[in-house]
Structure formats: C-alpha cells, structure tokens
Design a protein around this motif. Sequence first.
Motif, short mmCIF file in Angstrom:
data_model
loop_
_atom_site.label_atom_id
_atom_site.label_comp_id
_atom_site.label_asym_id
_atom_site.label_seq_id
_atom_site.Cartn_x
_atom_site.Cartn_y
_atom_site.Cartn_z
N ASN A 114 0.84 -1.19 0.00
CA ASN A 114 0.00 0.00 0.00
C ASN A 114 0.88 1.24 0.00
N VAL A 115 0.24 2.37 0.11
CA VAL A 115 0.91 3.66 0.20
C VAL A 115 1.71 3.69 1.51
N PRO A 116 2.90 4.28 1.52
CA PRO A 116 3.68 4.36 2.76
C PRO A 116 2.86 4.96 3.90
N GLY A 117 2.94 4.34 5.06
CA GLY A 117 2.23 4.83 6.24
C GLY A 117 0.85 4.22 6.41
N VAL A 118 0.33 3.56 5.40
CA VAL A 118 -0.98 2.90 5.50
C VAL A 118 -0.71 1.42 5.72
N PHE A 119 -1.23 0.88 6.80
CA PHE A 119 -0.90 -0.49 7.17
C PHE A 119 -1.84 -1.54 6.57
N GLU A 120 -3.04 -1.15 6.21
CA GLU A 120 -3.99 -2.08 5.59
C GLU A 120 -3.67 -2.16 4.10
N PRO A 121 -3.26 -3.33 3.61
CA PRO A 121 -2.89 -3.43 2.19
C PRO A 121 -4.09 -3.29 1.26
N SER A 122 -3.86 -2.72 0.09
CA SER A 122 -4.92 -2.59 -0.90
C SER A 122 -4.46 -3.04 -2.29
N ILE A 123 -3.18 -3.33 -2.43
CA ILE A 123 -2.61 -3.73 -3.71
C ILE A 123 -1.99 -5.11 -3.58
N GLU A 124 -2.27 -5.96 -4.54
CA GLU A 124 -1.65 -7.28 -4.59
C GLU A 124 -0.77 -7.36 -5.82
N SER A 125 0.41 -7.90 -5.65
CA SER A 125 1.34 -8.08 -6.77
C SER A 125 1.74 -9.54 -6.86
N GLU A 126 1.83 -10.02 -8.08
CA GLU A 126 2.31 -11.37 -8.35
C GLU A 126 3.44 -11.23 -9.35
N VAL A 127 4.63 -11.65 -8.95
CA VAL A 127 5.81 -11.44 -9.77
C VAL A 127 6.54 -12.77 -9.96
N ARG A 128 6.87 -13.06 -11.20
CA ARG A 128 7.65 -14.25 -11.54
C ARG A 128 9.12 -13.84 -11.65
N VAL A 129 10.00 -14.65 -11.06
CA VAL A 129 11.45 -14.44 -11.18
C VAL A 129 12.06 -15.74 -11.69
N ASP A 130 12.66 -15.68 -12.88
CA ASP A 130 13.29 -16.86 -13.48
C ASP A 130 14.60 -17.16 -12.77
N LYS A 131 14.85 -18.43 -12.52
CA LYS A 131 16.06 -18.85 -11.81
C LYS A 131 17.31 -18.71 -12.68
N ALA A 132 17.18 -18.93 -13.97
CA ALA A 132 18.35 -18.93 -14.85
C ALA A 132 19.00 -17.56 -14.98
N ASP A 133 18.17 -16.51 -15.13
CA ASP A 133 18.72 -15.17 -15.39
C ASP A 133 18.14 -14.07 -14.50
N PHE A 134 17.30 -14.45 -13.55
CA PHE A 134 16.67 -13.52 -12.61
C PHE A 134 15.80 -12.46 -13.31
N GLN A 135 15.31 -12.79 -14.48
CA GLN A 135 14.39 -11.91 -15.21
C GLN A 135 13.07 -11.87 -14.44
N THR A 136 12.53 -10.66 -14.24
CA THR A 136 11.26 -10.52 -13.53
C THR A 136 10.14 -10.21 -14.50
N THR A 137 8.97 -10.75 -14.20
CA THR A 137 7.76 -10.47 -14.97
C THR A 137 6.63 -10.23 -13.99
N VAL A 138 6.01 -9.06 -14.06
CA VAL A 138 4.87 -8.77 -13.21
C VAL A 138 3.66 -9.43 -13.86
N LEU A 139 3.13 -10.45 -13.17
CA LEU A 139 1.99 -11.20 -13.70
C LEU A 139 0.66 -10.55 -13.32
N TYR A 140 0.64 -9.91 -12.17
CA TYR A 140 -0.57 -9.22 -11.71
C TYR A 140 -0.15 -8.09 -10.79
N ASN A 141 -0.84 -6.97 -10.90
CA ASN A 141 -0.62 -5.84 -10.00
C ASN A 141 -1.91 -5.04 -9.97
N GLY A 142 -2.66 -5.19 -8.90
CA GLY A 142 -3.95 -4.50 -8.83
C GLY A 142 -4.61 -4.71 -7.49
N ALA A 143 -5.92 -4.59 -7.50
CA ALA A 143 -6.71 -4.77 -6.28
C ALA A 143 -6.48 -6.17 -5.72
#
Length: 123
Positions: free
Chosen positions: A89-118
């Motif tokens: 969430n926004v800094p200072g707000v303790f109740e989360p409102s955003i969910e992120s799902e991120v893939r990180v490949d083991k071979a090259d540490f490439q990141t892919t944001v699979l989901y970022n939203g409510a």
Amino acid sequence: MKSWITIALLAGLLGGAVSLPAVAQTSTFETRVKEIEALSRAKNLARQAAETENGGLSQYRAELSMHGFAAKSPFVDQGDHWIFTFKGNVPGVFEPSIESEVRVDKADFQTTVLYNGAIRSQR
C-alpha cells in the motif's frame, strides 16, 4: 587444516577405524547456501518490480515479509522460476490494498509482473 591431518594420522594408526567426512557434505552445504542467496536475490527483485510498477517508494511499500528472510517470504518454487505473491500500500498505510504477483526466473533472474492490482479473493 591441522585437524584433518590429525584425524588422518589417527585413522592410519587405528587401522582406518576413524572415517573422514565426505566431500559431498561440504558440497551440499555450499549448494544450500547458493539456493538461499538466489532466493533472497529473487525476493528483492520481485519487491523492486512491484515498487516500480506502483510508482516507486514514495508511492508504494510492500508488506514486511518482502523485507525479511527470503525463506519466510510468500513464494512458490515452480522449478525453473519462483512466483512471489504479496500485498502492499501507500507508505504509512498499514492495511494493504494492492496485490502483486511477480515471476522471477532462476536462470537469469528476469522478472515479470503477472498481476498488480486490487487484492484478489483468497485462492
């Protein structure tokens, strides 16, 4: 190093009754350390991808589990990659409102944001 020599000499004097530790034990330990280091790097990259996706640190903070020990972070090991699913969430707000799902490949540490939203319902 001297302790190994002492053990080897004792083994010779005792007719081989004392066995030396297997080299594989060190190899296994070193392998485990490398796995933990890789997971820690992946966790940090996943968190940074979400921070970037959400406007930077002035606009977004990931949950505390993404700042602590890697093994305690919310991830799933998929063999050739990890999936990190976490909230923030926004800094200072303790109740989360955003969910992120991120893939990180083991071979090259490439990141892919699979989901970022409510926050999605618990699956």
